[in-house]
Design an enzyme around this catalytic site. Structure first.
Site, PDB file in Angstrom:
ATOM      1  CG  HIS A 189      -1.777   1.135   1.366  1.00  0.00           C
ATOM      2  ND1 HIS A 189      -2.939   1.273   0.647  1.00  0.00           N
ATOM      3  CD2 HIS A 189      -1.647   2.248   2.098  1.00  0.00           C
ATOM      4  CE1 HIS A 189      -3.481   2.419   0.957  1.00  0.00           C
ATOM      5  NE2 HIS A 189      -2.733   3.033   1.836  1.00  0.00           N
ATOM      6  CB  CYS A 486      -3.719  -2.537 -14.293  1.00  0.00           C
ATOM      7  SG  CYS A 486      -4.415  -3.968 -13.463  1.00  0.00           S
TER       8      CYS A 486
END
Ligand code: PEP
Ligand code: MG
Length: 560
Positions: A189, A486
């Protein structure tokens, strides 16, 4: 004192950042049970009330600066908790009975906490918010650092064990000049957030959280180093390097493609921790040609139940409207594992959440959530051929089931993310069911190398240059349907060329990465990209694959 040299980790977002260390504090210690004050109850009560008032004020101040509505609402609600008269009365009563202010605050909050936890799911979800208010007040009373991301007006380097989505909702990129984490890998993250914000970052830095607060450090997000106490000359040299690389940025208006004209749309990943609006602004500023990954989790975070139809339609419409021309690909809700949602917990405790019920697996368990999301997407798309893809697809049966639901909802372009090695290995079967693939290199690396993407110690195994990962991408890209990438791998300019050489048709990434990828790709012909891909796949390790591709791409092709 001898120079101990810089701390080393994995650079995940380029550029340099210089400033004092501010560590993110994980927890506030519980004041010992029975801790008593020294008999001035009035002064003790006043101290407790003053701490609660300061907490309320700082939360109101943060709410005024929050970038998104959800974050603002949570902060306003928290400020109200700190100003709750019933809670204040509970604190005063405990101090009057002899408890020290920190303990009295702890226990008074405890009563509310138990009541909330026992209430319905919505209120139970507020327990963490209440704990946060309590911790802030207790930290002030104990004079220990506040939990969470430090609040400061002066620029600083944020050092943390790792950053979770909730920690970063309020992060102000104007004052955080770099991130350094002890855990986390290139797909964590923290890494995704840093790239989205364009903040230099180094992850998996052993010993980072031992750096005392206030230590000046120079972070080099390309080299992956953190130098404590750098010399003024070193800081100046880093700034010059940053300026030079900014000047080299190419024209953002140019569409993506190779030197010899093979078009490769360069798309943006939207809906990351920086927030949708910020991502959309950044996407346009960096010349994104569309959206290659709309992470829809942003709509479902911090909720007691799924957002309603109208709210979803409005959110998707905003994204579609931001790119009226280019391609837009939406990923349906990817809940579970590293993206836990309060209202969709795993059906049973999972020893290995990354291998458990997540993504499409979770949606198959909650078909109502999926069909509601597809209905909202169809309404927002209003006939536009947006791509809608499922995360964590494992086999052709799952892909076909998802595609059927999309088509039933009026969405004619269903797709599958390739994140599980099984899906890549049988990509030809999946290709019969869907219209396109999008490779999620973050998860594909995690599963190909059996290395939890949240583990900083295994960062080298999350490297998208792993030859095994390149082999899997090649299988997906050669399966007969358009295949994009992606995952974070698409943001590496050299790897982007290799992916195109493997047959990948589009690349989607955090917007600030687009210019460098555009520039590198525009310097090479498709044949040279293919040669780089072949050289990388012939290597036996990730560093060797990177070096081999670099060697092939060291020369730029002349315009053809
Ligand atoms: C991926 O896994 O590469 C991906 C793009 O999805 P996420 O990072 O959101 O899991
Ligand atoms: Mg993924």
């Amino acid at each position: 004192m001898p120079d101990a040299g810089p701390l080393r980790g994995t650079g995940v977002s380029p550029g340099s950042g210089y400033g004092p260390v501010r560590r993110m504090v994980g927890t506030v210690p519980e004041p010992p049970p029975g801790a008593r004050h020294d008999s001035d109850a009035a002064a003790e009560t006043a101290a407790a009330f003053a701490a609660l008032a300061r907490v309320a004020e700082s939360l109101e101040d943060l709410a005024g600066r929050a970038a998104d509505d959800v974050g603002r609402d949570v902060l306003v609600a928290q400020a109200l908790m700190a100003r709750d008269p019933e809670l204040a009365a509970g604190v005063a009563a405990r101090v009057a009975a002899g408890l020290a202010a920190p303990r009295a605050v702890w226990e008074a909050f405890g009563v509310h906490r138990d009541a909330l936890a026992a209430a319905d799911a919505y209120l139970a979800a507020r327990v963490a918010d209440l704990d946060d208010v309590r911790d802030r007040a207790v930290a002030l009373l104990l004079d220990v650092p506040l939990p969470g991301v430090p609040v400061a007006d002066e620029p600083f380097v944020l050092v943390a064990r790792d950053l979770a989505p909730a920690d970063t909702a309020l992060l102000d990129p104007a004052v955080v000049v770099a991130f350094v984490t002890e855990d986390g890998g290139p797909t964590s993250h923290t890494a995704i957030l840093a790239r989205a914000l364009g903040v230099p970052a180094v992850v998996a830095v052993r010993g980072a959280t031992d750096l005392p607060d206030g230590t000046p450090v120079l972070v080099d997000g390309a080299a992956g180093t953190v130098r404590p106490g750098p010399s003024p000359a070193e800081v100046r040299a880093a700034r010059v390097r940053d300026r030079t690389s900014r000047r080299a940025a190419p024209d953002p208006a140019l569409p993506g493609g190779t030197r010899d004209g093979r078009r490769v749309p360069l798309l943006a990943n939207i809906g990351g921790p920086a927030g949708v609006r910020a991502d959309l602004d950044a996407a346009r500023a960096h010349g994104a040609e569309g959206v290659g990954l709309l992470r829809t989790e942003f709509l479902f975070l911090d909720r007691a139940e799924a957002p309603g139809h109208d709210e979803q339609v409005a959110a998707y419409t905003e994204v579609f409207a931001a790119f009226p021309e280019g391609d837009v690909i939406v990923r349906v809700l990817d809940a579970g594992a590293d993206k836990r949602l309060a209202f969709l917990p795993p059906p049973a405790p999972e020893p290995n959440p990354a291998l458990g019920e997540r993504g499409l697996r979770m949606l198959r368990r909650h078909p109502d959530i999926l069909t509601a999301q597809l209905a909202a997407l169809a309404a927002a798309a209003a006939g536009r051929p947006v791509g809608v893809m499922a995360p964590m697809v494992t086999g052709a049966d799952e892909a076909a089931g998802f595609a059927a639901l999309c088509r039933d909802a009026g969405l004619a372009r269903p797709g599958a993310m390739i994140e599980v090695p099984a899906a890549a290995l049988r990509a030809r079967d999946l290709a019969r069911a869907v219209e396109f693939f999008s490779v999620g290199t973050n998860d594909l690396a995690q599963y190909a190398c059996a290395a939890d993407r949240q583990s900083g110690a295994l960062a080298r195994l999350h490297d998208p240059w792993q030859p095994a990962l390149l082999d899997l991408v090649a299988l997906a890209a050669g399966a007969g349907v358009p295949c994009g990438v992606c995952g974070e791998g698409a943001a590496d300019p050299i790897l982007a060329c290799v992916l195109v050489g493997l047959g990948v048709a589009s690349l989607s990434m955090a917007p600030p990465s687009i210019p460098a990828v555009r520039e590198e790709l525009a310097g090479h012909t498709l044949d040279r990209c293919r040669a780089a891909a072949a050289a990388a796949r012939a290597a036996r390790t990730a560093p060797a694959a990177r070096a081999a591709a670099r060697a092939v791409l060291a020369r730029r092709d002349r315009p053809v």
